[in-house]
Design a protein around this motif. Structure first.
Motif, mmCIF file in Angstrom:
data_model
loop_
_atom_site.group_PDB
_atom_site.id
_atom_site.type_symbol
_atom_site.label_atom_id
_atom_site.label_comp_id
_atom_site.label_asym_id
_atom_site.label_seq_id
_atom_site.Cartn_x
_atom_site.Cartn_y
_atom_site.Cartn_z
ATOM 1 N N MET A 103 0.838 -1.179 0.000
ATOM 2 C CA MET A 103 0.000 0.000 0.000
ATOM 3 C C MET A 103 0.885 1.245 0.000
ATOM 4 O O MET A 103 1.874 1.317 0.730
ATOM 5 C CB MET A 103 -0.890 -0.009 1.246
ATOM 6 N N LEU A 104 0.525 2.203 -0.812
ATOM 7 C CA LEU A 104 1.227 3.477 -0.846
ATOM 8 C C LEU A 104 0.901 4.239 0.428
ATOM 9 O O LEU A 104 -0.267 4.419 0.777
ATOM 10 C CB LEU A 104 0.797 4.276 -2.075
ATOM 11 N N VAL A 105 1.927 4.686 1.133
ATOM 12 C CA VAL A 105 1.728 5.342 2.425
ATOM 13 C C VAL A 105 1.889 6.854 2.321
ATOM 14 O O VAL A 105 1.104 7.611 2.887
ATOM 15 C CB VAL A 105 2.716 4.781 3.477
ATOM 16 N N GLU A 106 2.912 7.302 1.574
ATOM 17 C CA GLU A 106 3.124 8.737 1.425
ATOM 18 C C GLU A 106 3.944 9.020 0.181
ATOM 19 O O GLU A 106 4.634 8.145 -0.343
ATOM 20 C CB GLU A 106 3.795 9.342 2.652
ATOM 21 N N VAL A 107 3.849 10.268 -0.283
ATOM 22 C CA VAL A 107 4.604 10.727 -1.434
ATOM 23 C C VAL A 107 5.205 12.079 -1.058
ATOM 24 O O VAL A 107 4.532 12.924 -0.480
ATOM 25 C CB VAL A 107 3.695 10.900 -2.677
ATOM 26 N N SER A 108 6.474 12.260 -1.406
ATOM 27 C CA SER A 108 7.091 13.566 -1.174
ATOM 28 C C SER A 108 8.124 13.827 -2.258
ATOM 29 O O SER A 108 8.666 12.906 -2.863
ATOM 30 C CB SER A 108 7.753 13.623 0.205
ATOM 31 N N SER A 109 8.364 15.093 -2.509
ATOM 32 C CA SER A 109 9.364 15.504 -3.480
ATOM 33 C C SER A 109 9.710 16.961 -3.226
ATOM 34 O O SER A 109 8.829 17.763 -2.882
ATOM 35 C CB SER A 109 8.828 15.349 -4.900
ATOM 36 N N ASP A 110 10.967 17.309 -3.411
ATOM 37 C CA ASP A 110 11.373 18.714 -3.301
ATOM 38 C C ASP A 110 10.738 19.553 -4.403
ATOM 39 O O ASP A 110 10.667 20.771 -4.299
ATOM 40 C CB ASP A 110 12.895 18.835 -3.371
ATOM 41 N N LYS A 144 5.671 22.063 -4.759
ATOM 42 C CA LYS A 144 5.695 23.392 -4.142
ATOM 43 C C LYS A 144 4.286 23.879 -3.853
ATOM 44 O O LYS A 144 3.342 23.553 -4.560
ATOM 45 C CB LYS A 144 6.381 24.405 -5.065
ATOM 46 N N SER A 145 4.179 24.673 -2.816
ATOM 47 C CA SER A 145 2.934 25.355 -2.482
ATOM 48 C C SER A 145 3.303 26.768 -2.061
ATOM 49 O O SER A 145 4.015 26.956 -1.066
ATOM 50 C CB SER A 145 2.220 24.628 -1.342
ATOM 51 N N TYR A 146 2.894 27.735 -2.853
ATOM 52 C CA TYR A 146 3.234 29.139 -2.604
ATOM 53 C C TYR A 146 4.736 29.344 -2.472
ATOM 54 O O TYR A 146 5.223 30.050 -1.596
ATOM 55 C CB TYR A 146 2.496 29.671 -1.371
ATOM 56 N N GLY A 147 5.510 28.655 -3.335
ATOM 57 C CA GLY A 147 6.944 28.815 -3.375
ATOM 58 C C GLY A 147 7.729 28.008 -2.358
ATOM 59 O O GLY A 147 8.947 28.001 -2.379
ATOM 60 N N LYS A 148 7.054 27.323 -1.467
ATOM 61 C CA LYS A 148 7.734 26.524 -0.451
ATOM 62 C C LYS A 148 7.504 25.043 -0.742
ATOM 63 O O LYS A 148 6.456 24.663 -1.258
ATOM 64 C CB LYS A 148 7.195 26.848 0.936
ATOM 65 N N THR A 149 8.494 24.217 -0.376
ATOM 66 C CA THR A 149 8.350 22.776 -0.556
ATOM 67 C C THR A 149 7.168 22.286 0.260
ATOM 68 O O THR A 149 7.030 22.613 1.439
ATOM 69 C CB THR A 149 9.634 22.036 -0.128
ATOM 70 N N ARG A 150 6.290 21.532 -0.403
ATOM 71 C CA ARG A 150 5.075 21.050 0.250
ATOM 72 C C ARG A 150 5.408 19.893 1.183
ATOM 73 O O ARG A 150 6.299 19.100 0.909
ATOM 74 C CB ARG A 150 4.089 20.564 -0.815
ATOM 75 N N GLU A 151 4.678 19.786 2.272
ATOM 76 C CA GLU A 151 4.869 18.663 3.191
ATOM 77 C C GLU A 151 4.460 17.361 2.514
ATOM 78 O O GLU A 151 3.818 17.369 1.461
ATOM 79 C CB GLU A 151 4.067 18.883 4.475
#
Length: 71
Positions: free
Chosen positions: A1-8, A11-18
């Motif tokens: 099962m896919l638990v989480e996804v992240s990547s630099d 972006k959200s409003y110019g900041k890396t999204r959680e």
């Protein structure tokens, strides 16, 4: 099962999204409270398709990556 996804590149409003976390059961991708377009719903789903082996063209992947993290 896919638990989480992240990547630099996420972006959200110019900041890396959680990290985007998934829960057991149904997970839904929706827009913001204001119903704004161009917030990345389709791009996010295309990335998930690619990760799970969808046969999309390399050109389409590169185009999307350039939009996410322009050089």
């Amino acid at each position: 099962m896919l638990v989480e996804v992240s990547s630099d590149a996420f972006k959200s409003y110019g900041k890396t999204r959680e990290k985007i976390k998934f829960h057991s059961g149904l997970n839904v991708v929706v827009g913001g409270r204001r119903g704004a377009n161009s917030i990345g719903k389709s791009t996010f789903l295309m990335i998930l398709d690619f990760v799970f082996g969808e046969k999309i063209t390399l050109q389409r992947v590169l185009m999307t990556l350039r939009k996410l993290a322009p050089t």
